[in-house]
Design a protein around this motif. Structure first.
Motif, PDB file in Angstrom:
ATOM      1  N   ILE A 147       0.816  -1.146  -0.047  1.00 14.46           N
ATOM      2  CA  ILE A 147      -0.072  -0.145   0.066  1.00 14.46           C
ATOM      3  C   ILE A 147       0.904   1.249   0.042  1.00 14.46           C
ATOM      4  O   ILE A 147       0.759   2.058  -0.919  1.00 14.46           O
ATOM      5  CB  ILE A 147      -1.035  -0.074   1.209  1.00 14.46           C
ATOM      6  N   GLY A 148       1.990   1.386   0.763  1.00 13.05           N
ATOM      7  CA  GLY A 148       2.822   2.375   0.624  1.00 13.05           C
ATOM      8  C   GLY A 148       3.339   2.665  -0.602  1.00 13.05           C
ATOM      9  O   GLY A 148       3.515   3.836  -1.003  1.00 13.05           O
ATOM     10  N   LEU A 149       3.896   1.654  -1.259  1.00 18.03           N
ATOM     11  CA  LEU A 149       4.631   1.654  -2.482  1.00 18.03           C
ATOM     12  C   LEU A 149       3.552   2.154  -3.664  1.00 18.03           C
ATOM     13  O   LEU A 149       3.853   3.065  -4.350  1.00 18.03           O
ATOM     14  CB  LEU A 149       4.973   0.281  -3.152  1.00 18.03           C
ATOM     15  N   VAL A 150       2.416   1.767  -3.415  1.00 25.22           N
ATOM     16  CA  VAL A 150       1.200   2.132  -4.543  1.00 25.22           C
ATOM     17  C   VAL A 150       1.084   3.669  -4.177  1.00 25.22           C
ATOM     18  O   VAL A 150       1.119   4.622  -5.125  1.00 25.22           O
ATOM     19  CB  VAL A 150       0.127   1.438  -4.406  1.00 25.22           C
ATOM     20  N   LEU A 151       0.907   4.084  -3.000  1.00 34.73           N
ATOM     21  CA  LEU A 151       0.685   5.601  -2.497  1.00 34.73           C
ATOM     22  C   LEU A 151       1.649   6.392  -3.008  1.00 34.73           C
ATOM     23  O   LEU A 151       1.743   7.521  -3.586  1.00 34.73           O
ATOM     24  CB  LEU A 151       0.460   5.525  -0.934  1.00 34.73           C
ATOM     25  N   GLN A 152       3.105   5.963  -2.771  1.00 34.44           N
ATOM     26  CA  GLN A 152       4.284   6.646  -3.033  1.00 34.44           C
ATOM     27  C   GLN A 152       4.337   6.808  -4.673  1.00 34.44           C
ATOM     28  O   GLN A 152       4.530   7.902  -5.215  1.00 34.44           O
ATOM     29  CB  GLN A 152       5.416   5.847  -2.584  1.00 34.44           C
ATOM     30  N   VAL A 153       3.885   5.789  -5.634  1.00 37.41           N
ATOM     31  CA  VAL A 153       3.961   5.863  -6.743  1.00 37.41           C
ATOM     32  C   VAL A 153       2.661   7.010  -7.468  1.00 37.41           C
ATOM     33  O   VAL A 153       2.919   7.692  -8.309  1.00 37.41           O
ATOM     34  CB  VAL A 153       3.697   4.662  -7.561  1.00 37.41           C
ATOM     35  N   LEU A 154       1.613   6.939  -6.770  1.00 37.19           N
ATOM     36  CA  LEU A 154       0.503   7.685  -7.202  1.00 37.19           C
ATOM     37  C   LEU A 154       1.087   9.197  -6.753  1.00 37.19           C
ATOM     38  O   LEU A 154       0.855  10.104  -7.693  1.00 37.19           O
ATOM     39  CB  LEU A 154      -0.640   7.427  -6.386  1.00 37.19           C
TER      40      LEU A 154
END
Length: 135
Positions: A16-23
């Motif tokens: 979730i952190g990775l997806v949030l950072q990419v967004l």
């Protein structure tokens, strides 16, 4: 001085952190590129905010540098700190011209929360700096 270690997040939290950072990076990259290209919509928005339109390309370059700092794991905390300052300027600029509070003025705050939330979920150093505790 004792160091408090926090529990490592699970794989789901890290994803979730990775997806949030990419967004966050994708959104701000789009914004930076539109400023560098000095698109008409950026010029119009700059005038509406009381800024000179020739400031836009420099603003875009600054954002690109900040994004590189934020995207590189070794400098991600520094990037988040600088990003927070940049977003604070956006809050004040929009508030000064009386843009809608929740949708426009606070949008930069939402982006900042997402940026720090992504790091919190992925980086133990951030969890050590900002320990969230149950009371």
């Amino acid at each position: 001085m004792t160091t408090t270690r926090t529990a490592a997040p699970g794989k789901i939290a890290q994803r979730i952190g990775l997806v949030l950072q990419v967004l966050v990076i994708a959104f701000l990259l789009f914004d930076a590129i539109s400023h560098i290209l000095n698109l008409q919509v950026v010029k119009d928005a700059s005038v509406e905010l009381g800024l000179r339109d020739e400031m836009a390309p420099i603003t875009g370059i600054v954002m690109l540098v900040v994004l590189v700092l934020y995207a590189v794991p070794a400098t991600s905390i520094l990037g988040a700190i600088v990003l927070t300052g940049y977003l604070g300027g956006a809050v004040l600029t929009n508030w000064r011209v009386e843009k809608p509070l929740l949708s426009t003025v606070f949008f930069a705050i939402y982006v900042g929360i997402a940026a720090w939330g992504a790091l919190y979920l992925r980086d133990e150093r951030v969890r050590n700096i900002i320990p969230l505790r149950r009371t």
